[in-house]
Write an enzyme that holds these catalytic residues in place. Structure first.
Site, PDB file in Angstrom:
ATOM      1  N   ARG A   1       0.833  -1.206   0.000  1.00 51.38           N
ATOM      2  CA  ARG A   1       0.000   0.000   0.000  1.00 51.38           C
ATOM      3  C   ARG A   1       0.875   1.267   0.000  1.00 51.38           C
ATOM      4  O   ARG A   1       1.014   1.935  -1.004  1.00 51.38           O
ATOM      5  CB  ARG A   1      -0.945  -0.009   1.227  1.00 51.38           C
ATOM      6  CG  ARG A   1      -2.129   0.945   1.115  1.00 51.38           C
ATOM      7  CD  ARG A   1      -1.852   2.383   1.440  1.00 51.38           C
ATOM      8  NE  ARG A   1      -1.279   2.557   2.782  1.00 51.38           N
ATOM      9  CZ  ARG A   1      -0.802   3.703   3.225  1.00 51.38           C
ATOM     10  NH1 ARG A   1      -0.805   4.777   2.447  1.00 51.38           N
ATOM     11  NH2 ARG A   1      -0.283   3.796   4.438  1.00 51.38           N
ATOM     12  N   ASP A   2       1.519   1.524   1.094  1.00 52.37           N
ATOM     13  CA  ASP A   2       2.279   2.775   1.212  1.00 52.37           C
ATOM     14  C   ASP A   2       3.422   2.804   0.189  1.00 52.37           C
ATOM     15  O   ASP A   2       3.792   3.874  -0.309  1.00 52.37           O
ATOM     16  CB  ASP A   2       2.837   2.895   2.643  1.00 52.37           C
ATOM     17  CG  ASP A   2       3.228   4.323   3.014  1.00 52.37           C
ATOM     18  OD1 ASP A   2       3.042   5.226   2.182  1.00 52.37           O
ATOM     19  OD2 ASP A   2       3.721   4.529   4.129  1.00 52.37           O
TER      20      ASP A   2
ATOM     21  N   HIS B   1       5.888   3.720  12.685  1.00 50.02           N
ATOM     22  CA  HIS B   1       5.974   3.648  11.221  1.00 50.02           C
ATOM     23  C   HIS B   1       6.984   4.705  10.771  1.00 50.02           C
ATOM     24  O   HIS B   1       6.714   5.900  10.890  1.00 50.02           O
ATOM     25  CB  HIS B   1       4.567   3.930  10.657  1.00 50.02           C
ATOM     26  CG  HIS B   1       4.460   4.118   9.186  1.00 50.02           C
ATOM     27  ND1 HIS B   1       3.856   3.185   8.364  1.00 50.02           N
ATOM     28  CD2 HIS B   1       4.849   5.125   8.369  1.00 50.02           C
ATOM     29  CE1 HIS B   1       3.884   3.617   7.106  1.00 50.02           C
ATOM     30  NE2 HIS B   1       4.485   4.797   7.087  1.00 50.02           N
TER      31      HIS B   1
ATOM     32  N   HIS C   1       9.940   6.248   7.942  1.00 52.53           N
ATOM     33  CA  HIS C   1      10.500   6.322   6.587  1.00 52.53           C
ATOM     34  C   HIS C   1      11.994   6.536   6.715  1.00 52.53           C
ATOM     35  O   HIS C   1      12.485   6.990   7.746  1.00 52.53           O
ATOM     36  CB  HIS C   1       9.844   7.469   5.802  1.00 52.53           C
ATOM     37  CG  HIS C   1       8.450   7.150   5.347  1.00 52.53           C
ATOM     38  ND1 HIS C   1       8.089   7.089   4.035  1.00 52.53           N
ATOM     39  CD2 HIS C   1       7.329   6.846   6.056  1.00 52.53           C
ATOM     40  CE1 HIS C   1       6.794   6.773   3.933  1.00 52.53           C
ATOM     41  NE2 HIS C   1       6.318   6.625   5.148  1.00 52.53           N
TER      42      HIS C   1
ATOM     43  N   CYS D   1       8.281   9.888  -1.112  1.00 50.49           N
ATOM     44  CA  CYS D   1       7.433  10.889  -0.459  1.00 50.49           C
ATOM     45  C   CYS D   1       7.181  12.010  -1.446  1.00 50.49           C
ATOM     46  O   CYS D   1       8.124  12.588  -1.978  1.00 50.49           O
ATOM     47  CB  CYS D   1       8.133  11.418   0.798  1.00 50.49           C
ATOM     48  SG  CYS D   1       7.241  12.763   1.569  1.00 50.49           S
TER      49      CYS D   1
ATOM     50  N   ASN E   1       9.583   4.056   2.808  1.00 46.66           N
ATOM     51  CA  ASN E   1       9.507   3.460   4.135  1.00 46.66           C
ATOM     52  C   ASN E   1      10.825   2.762   4.435  1.00 46.66           C
ATOM     53  O   ASN E   1      11.521   2.294   3.540  1.00 46.66           O
ATOM     54  CB  ASN E   1       8.407   2.393   4.166  1.00 46.66           C
ATOM     55  CG  ASN E   1       7.029   3.008   4.027  1.00 46.66           C
ATOM     56  OD1 ASN E   1       6.591   3.294   2.923  1.00 46.66           O
ATOM     57  ND2 ASN E   1       6.356   3.216   5.137  1.00 46.66           N
TER      58      ASN E   1
END
Lengths: 303, 303
Positions: free
Chosen positions: A12-13, A204, A206, A237, A246
């Protein structure tokens, strides 16, 4: 420090930030490779407008085709009530929502205030309780906002206090733009774990500023044991050109295993999943540790 | 955590591991760029056999051409007495020696036992005291040896205890192959700082397994404030194909500055030195944080 629960958010991310858009079949193959490595929690996609995020189109079909009996906890991101209904109807058992620690990001991301986004989450918590669906919420910009600057830790403490007993499964401190440093992380996570325990708090990170792995270590020291990462470091990003995504799952899992923290994840299979992520996306962000880990694993097998 | 003394070892530990061999002029330009960023300590080369390490040929000429009055502490590595005499005659004011925490590495690197290498260091300490030259010693394989496996921390504690009062300026725990994890680093550095203080103890990490920055943080937490790094992450390791090199100076300095630890180093100038390192060597290992740092610095200048 004897266990970690790890969620791979790459499907997803990660994928939503890649230039190449994968088919549902390709996304499923990546999810299967991550699951085959023993990752117990995977964020598989989001129920957002396909016009806004084309990479996440077809998430309903994808969820319907996930294996139902493999013991893996699959979750999907939802931005609002409509997304919740789509996810529920697709058979999602855990939905991920977003709370905001800065007004700038709340406005930019969902065109709401912090308070409006919290009310939307409360409404969905009520529906989810009726539907027997788990809710996890990320607290976006928990350390820094690209629009509003550094985040006051007091704002995050207050959000956690408001939601910890709301029936939510987990609150995830999200370093949305990879701006946190390990001193900040240690201070905030220590306070939160002292106040609420660690069972419902995750992190979470990055790796934009090379501090992702250090931040995991700092949070671990505070007692945090729920971490997110992204296979192959997929991500990026939109607010930081050239920035990495991430923190790579293989970097985090390798550090944890080397420190004697059991993750239940097979590094060799995780590297194969990382290779697949690179091949599918063509952008090959890659975990930092991969160059070393591949030859080392090959050598272990020879012995 | 309010000050750090940083040594850039790129012109030595970095360049000796690069496929492209630089001229003395090129090496001097890299050293000048690092010094221009405000780095106070630079390891400029080594006095070893040019047959064994062609990249370090001409270090005597290089030292003679260094600026003598810029306040920067230039040092050079010496493997033995002959190297010491060459360094002294070239005008080196600080020599770096190597002690060993594993027999396997001592044999492989200098064909000596641990005890023989220690005696060689003691002999040179005596000569250096007479000559008014400072001695710094790295403790190689302080965490792990590619030949003998994990290092017993007791061996390192004993080496430090034997040498801390020998007139040596600093003992540097060297994670020679980038195998240390932050738990190990925190435990060993904490013990050493409790026993001896931090004024004479440094840390030297490689980023092979993506833990270099996390290890700096872990050591910093123990009170360590002397760190090595390599401009642009130059380096590599002959025992780990594909592995990255020393932890990148720009990654370390960026983390320190973001945590409010003053280094006296100008990140913008440091990035220019990193770009030069990439251009000169052509291998562009690069710091992890560079992709983000460049655009960010450019934006700061616009404001």
């Amino acid at each position: 420090m004897d266990k970690v629960v790890f969620t791979d958010v790459g499907p997803r991310d990660g994928l939503q930030n890649q230039p190449r858009i994968l088919s549902v079949d390709e996304r499923l193959s990546l999810i299967a490779a991550v699951a085959a490595a023993g990752v117990s929690h995977i964020e598989v996609g989001s129920f957002v407008s396909p016009k806004a995020v084309p990479a996440m189109a077809g998430t309903g079909e994808l969820v319907a085709r996930l294996p139902g009996d493999d013991g893996v906890h699959y979750s999907a991101l939802i931005p609002n009530r409509k997304g919740y209904e789509l996810a529920r109807d697709a058979g999602v058992k855990t939905v991920n929502m977003v709370l905001y620690a800065s007004e700038g990001m709340a406005q930019k991301n969902v065109n709401m205030s912090i308070a409006e986004a919290e009310q939307a989450t409360r409404d969905i918590l009520d529906m989810a309780a009726n539907d027997g669906i788990e809710v996890v919420a990320a607290i976006a910009t928990a350390f820094c906002c690209p629009f509003d600057g550094p985040t006051d830790p007091g704002i995050v403490r207050d959000i956690v206090a408001r939601f910890i007993d709301s029936g939510i499964r987990q609150l995830v401190l999200a370093d949305t733009i990879g701006a946190a440093n390990p001193l900040q992380v240690r201070a905030l996570t220590r306070e939160l774990v002292e106040a609420h325990g660690a069972a419902q708090i995750g992190c979470h990170f990055h790796d934009t500023r090379a501090m992702g792995v250090a931040n995991v270590f700092a949070a671990l020291e505070s007692g945090i044991y729920h971490f997110d990462g992204s296979i192959g470091g997929l991500g990026g990003c939109p607010f930081a050109p050239g920035a990495s995504g991430n923190v790579a799952s293989e970097d985090v899992i390798m550090m944890l295993e080397q420190m004697g923290v059991h993750t239940g994840i097979d590094l060799d299979a995780l590297l194969r999943a990382s290779d697949l992520a690179e091949n599918l996306t063509g952008t090959a962000p890659g975990g930092r540790a991969k160059a070393w880990l591949g030859p080392w694993l090959a050598k272990q097998q020879e012995l």
